[in-house]
Design a protein around this motif. Structure first.
Motif, PDB file in Angstrom:
ATOM      1  N   SER A 110       3.997  10.752  47.955  1.00 29.31           N
ATOM      2  CA  SER A 110       5.398  11.176  48.061  1.00 29.31           C
ATOM      3  C   SER A 110       5.615  12.666  47.766  1.00 29.31           C
ATOM      4  O   SER A 110       6.662  13.198  48.101  1.00 29.31           O
ATOM      5  CB  SER A 110       6.291  10.312  47.169  1.00 29.31           C
ATOM      6  N   VAL A 111       4.636  13.328  47.163  1.00 28.16           N
ATOM      7  CA  VAL A 111       4.789  14.774  46.960  1.00 28.16           C
ATOM      8  C   VAL A 111       3.990  15.534  48.019  1.00 28.16           C
ATOM      9  O   VAL A 111       4.502  16.406  48.698  1.00 28.16           O
ATOM     10  CB  VAL A 111       4.319  15.193  45.544  1.00 28.16           C
ATOM     11  N   TYR A 166       4.796   1.732  36.770  1.00 29.29           N
ATOM     12  CA  TYR A 166       3.929   1.686  37.948  1.00 29.29           C
ATOM     13  C   TYR A 166       2.581   1.052  37.588  1.00 29.29           C
ATOM     14  O   TYR A 166       2.075   1.251  36.491  1.00 29.29           O
ATOM     15  CB  TYR A 166       3.664   3.099  38.474  1.00 29.29           C
ATOM     16  N   GLN A 217      13.152   3.258  34.706  1.00 35.00           N
ATOM     17  CA  GLN A 217      12.893   2.977  33.292  1.00 35.00           C
ATOM     18  C   GLN A 217      14.203   2.872  32.516  1.00 35.00           C
ATOM     19  O   GLN A 217      14.313   2.096  31.568  1.00 35.00           O
ATOM     20  CB  GLN A 217      12.021   4.075  32.683  1.00 35.00           C
ATOM     21  N   LYS A 274       1.380  24.549  41.898  1.00 38.11           N
ATOM     22  CA  LYS A 274       1.268  23.219  41.293  1.00 38.11           C
ATOM     23  C   LYS A 274       0.300  22.322  42.050  1.00 38.11           C
ATOM     24  O   LYS A 274      -0.226  21.362  41.481  1.00 38.11           O
ATOM     25  CB  LYS A 274       2.643  22.554  41.223  1.00 38.11           C
ATOM     26  N   PHE A 301      -3.590  22.815  40.628  1.00 39.93           N
ATOM     27  CA  PHE A 301      -4.161  22.384  39.352  1.00 39.93           C
ATOM     28  C   PHE A 301      -3.668  20.988  38.984  1.00 39.93           C
ATOM     29  O   PHE A 301      -2.663  20.497  39.500  1.00 39.93           O
ATOM     30  CB  PHE A 301      -3.810  23.376  38.227  1.00 39.93           C
ATOM     31  N   ARG A 340      -5.437  10.070  38.219  1.00 39.32           N
ATOM     32  CA  ARG A 340      -4.162  10.512  38.791  1.00 39.32           C
ATOM     33  C   ARG A 340      -4.201  12.008  39.082  1.00 39.32           C
ATOM     34  O   ARG A 340      -3.756  12.460  40.144  1.00 39.32           O
ATOM     35  CB  ARG A 340      -3.014  10.191  37.819  1.00 39.32           C
ATOM     36  N   LYS A 400       2.773  14.211  50.691  1.00 37.58           N
ATOM     37  CA  LYS A 400       3.050  13.594  52.000  1.00 37.58           C
ATOM     38  C   LYS A 400       1.769  13.269  52.762  1.00 37.58           C
ATOM     39  O   LYS A 400       1.690  13.449  53.977  1.00 37.58           O
ATOM     40  CB  LYS A 400       3.923  14.520  52.878  1.00 37.58           C
ATOM     41  N   VAL A 455       4.303  18.364  36.585  1.00 39.67           N
ATOM     42  CA  VAL A 455       2.966  18.858  36.907  1.00 39.67           C
ATOM     43  C   VAL A 455       2.478  18.281  38.232  1.00 39.67           C
ATOM     44  O   VAL A 455       1.785  18.946  39.000  1.00 39.67           O
ATOM     45  CB  VAL A 455       1.977  18.518  35.772  1.00 39.67           C
ATOM     46  N   LEU A 456       2.855  17.036  38.522  1.00 39.71           N
ATOM     47  CA  LEU A 456       2.432  16.418  39.778  1.00 39.71           C
ATOM     48  C   LEU A 456       3.253  16.922  40.960  1.00 39.71           C
ATOM     49  O   LEU A 456       2.987  16.560  42.100  1.00 39.71           O
ATOM     50  CB  LEU A 456       2.548  14.893  39.677  1.00 39.71           C
ATOM     51  N   GLY A 457       4.260  17.735  40.682  1.00 42.02           N
ATOM     52  CA  GLY A 457       5.005  18.371  41.762  1.00 42.02           C
ATOM     53  C   GLY A 457       6.209  17.603  42.275  1.00 42.02           C
ATOM     54  O   GLY A 457       6.803  17.980  43.294  1.00 42.02           O
ATOM     55  N   TYR A 458       6.596  16.528  41.588  1.00 42.82           N
ATOM     56  CA  TYR A 458       7.794  15.797  42.007  1.00 42.82           C
ATOM     57  C   TYR A 458       9.015  16.721  41.953  1.00 42.82           C
ATOM     58  O   TYR A 458       9.144  17.530  41.032  1.00 42.82           O
ATOM     59  CB  TYR A 458       8.067  14.607  41.074  1.00 42.82           C
ATOM     60  N   ASP A 460       1.010   7.552  43.934  1.00 43.90           N
ATOM     61  CA  ASP A 460       2.386   7.909  44.280  1.00 43.90           C
ATOM     62  C   ASP A 460       2.583   9.394  44.581  1.00 43.90           C
ATOM     63  O   ASP A 460       3.206   9.744  45.580  1.00 43.90           O
ATOM     64  CB  ASP A 460       3.362   7.457  43.194  1.00 43.90           C
ATOM     65  N   ALA A 461       2.066  10.262  43.710  1.00 44.74           N
ATOM     66  CA  ALA A 461       2.292  11.697  43.937  1.00 44.74           C
ATOM     67  C   ALA A 461       1.605  12.202  45.218  1.00 44.74           C
ATOM     68  O   ALA A 461       2.233  12.918  45.993  1.00 44.74           O
ATOM     69  CB  ALA A 461       1.865  12.510  42.720  1.00 44.74           C
ATOM     70  N   LEU A 496      -3.242  18.357  35.351  1.00 42.19           N
ATOM     71  CA  LEU A 496      -3.197  18.414  33.887  1.00 42.19           C
ATOM     72  C   LEU A 496      -3.321  17.004  33.334  1.00 42.19           C
ATOM     73  O   LEU A 496      -2.651  16.074  33.795  1.00 42.19           O
ATOM     74  CB  LEU A 496      -1.886  19.055  33.416  1.00 42.19           C
ATOM     75  N   PHE A 539       3.077   6.612  34.126  1.00 38.09           N
ATOM     76  CA  PHE A 539       4.389   6.040  34.386  1.00 38.09           C
ATOM     77  C   PHE A 539       4.315   4.543  34.080  1.00 38.09           C
ATOM     78  O   PHE A 539       3.611   3.801  34.766  1.00 38.09           O
ATOM     79  CB  PHE A 539       4.808   6.312  35.828  1.00 38.09           C
ATOM     80  N   MET A 545      -4.908  14.310  43.388  1.00 44.25           N
ATOM     81  CA  MET A 545      -4.133  15.389  44.011  1.00 44.25           C
ATOM     82  C   MET A 545      -5.060  16.460  44.600  1.00 44.25           C
ATOM     83  O   MET A 545      -4.587  17.483  45.094  1.00 44.25           O
ATOM     84  CB  MET A 545      -3.211  16.046  42.972  1.00 44.25           C
ATOM     85  N   GLN A 570       7.290  12.112  30.231  1.00 39.42           N
ATOM     86  CA  GLN A 570       7.472  11.564  31.569  1.00 39.42           C
ATOM     87  C   GLN A 570       7.933  12.649  32.539  1.00 39.42           C
ATOM     88  O   GLN A 570       7.459  12.734  33.663  1.00 39.42           O
ATOM     89  CB  GLN A 570       8.504  10.421  31.540  1.00 39.42           C
ATOM     90  N   LYS A 592      12.606   8.092  41.020  1.00 36.82           N
ATOM     91  CA  LYS A 592      11.399   7.266  40.994  1.00 36.82           C
ATOM     92  C   LYS A 592      10.869   7.018  39.587  1.00 36.82           C
ATOM     93  O   LYS A 592      10.306   5.969  39.315  1.00 36.82           O
ATOM     94  CB  LYS A 592      10.274   7.938  41.813  1.00 36.82           C
ATOM     95  N   GLN A 606      13.330  13.377  42.995  1.00 37.33           N
ATOM     96  CA  GLN A 606      12.283  12.343  42.959  1.00 37.33           C
ATOM     97  C   GLN A 606      12.011  11.908  41.518  1.00 37.33           C
ATOM     98  O   GLN A 606      11.838  10.719  41.246  1.00 37.33           O
ATOM     99  CB  GLN A 606      10.983  12.885  43.557  1.00 37.33           C
TER     100      GLN A 606
END
Lengths: 257, 212
Positions: free
Chosen positions: A119-120, A107, B134, A91, A94, A164, A122, B118-121, A115-116, A96, A104, A168, B112, B129, B125
């Motif tokens: 927090s993902v 935000y 929401q 993940k 790539f 966004r 780090k 996809v962002l890996g949360y 954010d990602a 998408l 979001f 990454m 959502q 988050k 999380q």
């Protein structure tokens, strides 16, 4: 280009929804710096292919790898996916971009982008913010950092979602009909951004209905219909000299419209 | 008279806030259990919600008050009345809140979750988050209804003899042979709920910075 390793490799992928076979033995490799456009009629399996590549769907049989990272392989005719950490690593390789942006809504633009990575992945917040602001400038979104998505036009929202994905630092970005939800006058600004990324040799796979864009930007075009890749080749060849009747019919319908 | 009602009001406030502190988070856990893909858990939680919503809160209070004595033979004290009230209110309100949370959680578009995935949360999380903030905005009006009902429901504690404001008013009415204590109690409840409304409106305004 075949002497380098593909960034993503899908081989003999099969996927059914109940009785309906949506992907019938699909194989696709994308090499570094390549821009691949996936075209074809609705229901032909384009989006499902992208969703399988981005792990939003699992396929029934086939192989998927990102570089040296094997994500799924086939054992006894069935797809077997790697462990959690393999999926997590994949993940990070790539990005998408969705048709409906899927930003979001609570935000701000800046936070959507930052954010990602923070927090993902780090990563260091200051470093991420620097990159995010660069991307905002690159996307022509200066002055919108503190706005929330509902204050932006569709075209702006889609550019935020591209930023966004890029923040990454992915090796490849997939676009699922990035302009299909946009008014014609907003389509251009999104396509322009993708074009610019292409000139910077960002590796991309774009599912699109914009034929002219596909021809101008893509190195290679893949035409999908009925769950198979009917034809693929250099963009100019597929668009201007399609070999298969299904491709010819499809493109003819486009020109008539 | 006002001092006595005021003391009763303090107990009313305690019931109100302790119930919210307990049931607001517990409701999230219950909602997640209700939506669990692990069927036995979902069924048990459904049964729990059904009992909590399908029987009187007053009866639940009595059941929880007397259970320690009948089941374990534990002596009941004055404290156990108050404790039983709080426990009954928390588990009862958690059931109602859970259904409101569930309606909110299920109204969040699939996109959502997919964007977050996809962002890996991680799942935690994604919920904490992306989804929950929401949800809060979407369920606020429904929550407001329940919270206002809670203010008035605190008077049910009168039934097992907790000295909250309604019990005090009732006692004063009997001793003074006057309806005035009831009127004053009514004003207290109303003003309290007015404050609750103001706070809810403020939160709603604060979350008004976006829509989806």
């Amino acid at each position: 280009m075949s002497d380098t390793n593909p960034i993503v490799r899908m081989a003999h992928v099969k996927k059914s929804f109940g009785e309906v076979e949506v992907l019938k033995d699909i194989s696709l490799e994308v090499y570094p710096g390549e821009v691949v456009a996936v075209i074809g009629p609705s229901g032909g399996g384009k989006s499902t292919l992208l969703r399988c590549a981005t792990l939003l769907e699992t396929f029934d049989a086939g192989e998927l790898s990102y570089g040296d990272l094997q994500v799924a392989h086939t054992e006894g005719g069935k797809a077997v996916y790697g462990a959690k950490d393999v999926i997590k690593q994949a993940k990070s390789r790539f990005g998408l971009v969705f048709q409906n942006y899927n930003l979001f809504p609570h935000y701000t633009v800046l936070k959507n982008i930052m954010d990602a990575p923070v927090s993902v992945q780090k990563r260091d917040k200051a470093e991420v913010e620097r990159q995010a602001r660069e991307l905002i400038a690159k996307m022509g979104l200066e002055g919108n950092e503190g706005k929330v998505p509902c204050e932006l036009s569709g075209g702006q929202q889609q550019r935020v979602s591209i930023a966004r994905a890029l923040c990454m630092n992915p090796e490849i970005v997939f676009f699922d009909e990035p302009t299909s939800a946009l008014d014609p006058e907003l389509t251009g600004e999104v396509l322009k951004v993708i074009k610019q990324l292409a000139t910077e040799h960002m590796t991309m796979v774009v599912v699109t209905h914009e034929m002219q864009f596909a021809r101008d930007v893509a190195d290679r075009i893949v035409f999908m219909d009925g769950g198979v890749i009917v034809e693929e080749g250099p963009a100019d060849q597929v668009i201007n000299h399609p070999q298969h009747k299904r491709t010819q019919d499809f493109l003819a319908r486009y020109e008539n419209n | 008279m006002l001092t006595m009602l005021g003391e009763g009001f303090l107990v009313t406030l305690q019931i109100f806030f302790l119930t919210l502190i307990g049931s607001l988070p517990l409701g999230i856990v219950v909602a997640l259990g209700r939506m669990s893909r692990f069927k036995p858990l979902a069924l048990i939680v459904r049964f729990y919600i059904s009992v909590m919503r399908g029987t009187p809160l007053m009866l639940q209070m009595f059941a929880i008050y007397f259970a320690p004595y009948y089941v374990f033979g534990i002596e009941l004290t004055t404290d156990s009345k108050f404790n039983a009230t709080i426990i009954a209110f928390i588990i009862n309100y958690a059931a109602y809140f859970a259904e409101i949370y569930r309606s909110g959680i299920q109204s969040i578009p699939k996109g959502q979750y997919e964007a977050a995935e996809v962002l890996g949360y991680s799942r935690l999380q994604t919920f904490g988050k992306i989804v929950l903030p929401q949800v809060v905005k979407r369920i606020l009006p429904a929550m407001g209804n329940e919270i206002i009902t809670l203010v008035k429901d605190t008077s049910l504690a009168f039934a097992i003899g907790v000295a909250e404001m309604f019990s005090t008013a009732k006692a004063l009415v009997a001793s003074q042979v006057s309806m005035v204590p009831f009127v004053i109690a009514a004003v207290f409840y109303w003003v309290f709920n007015f404050v609750v409304e103001v706070v809810l409106n403020r939160v709603e305004k604060k979350l008004d910075y976006y829509h989806d």
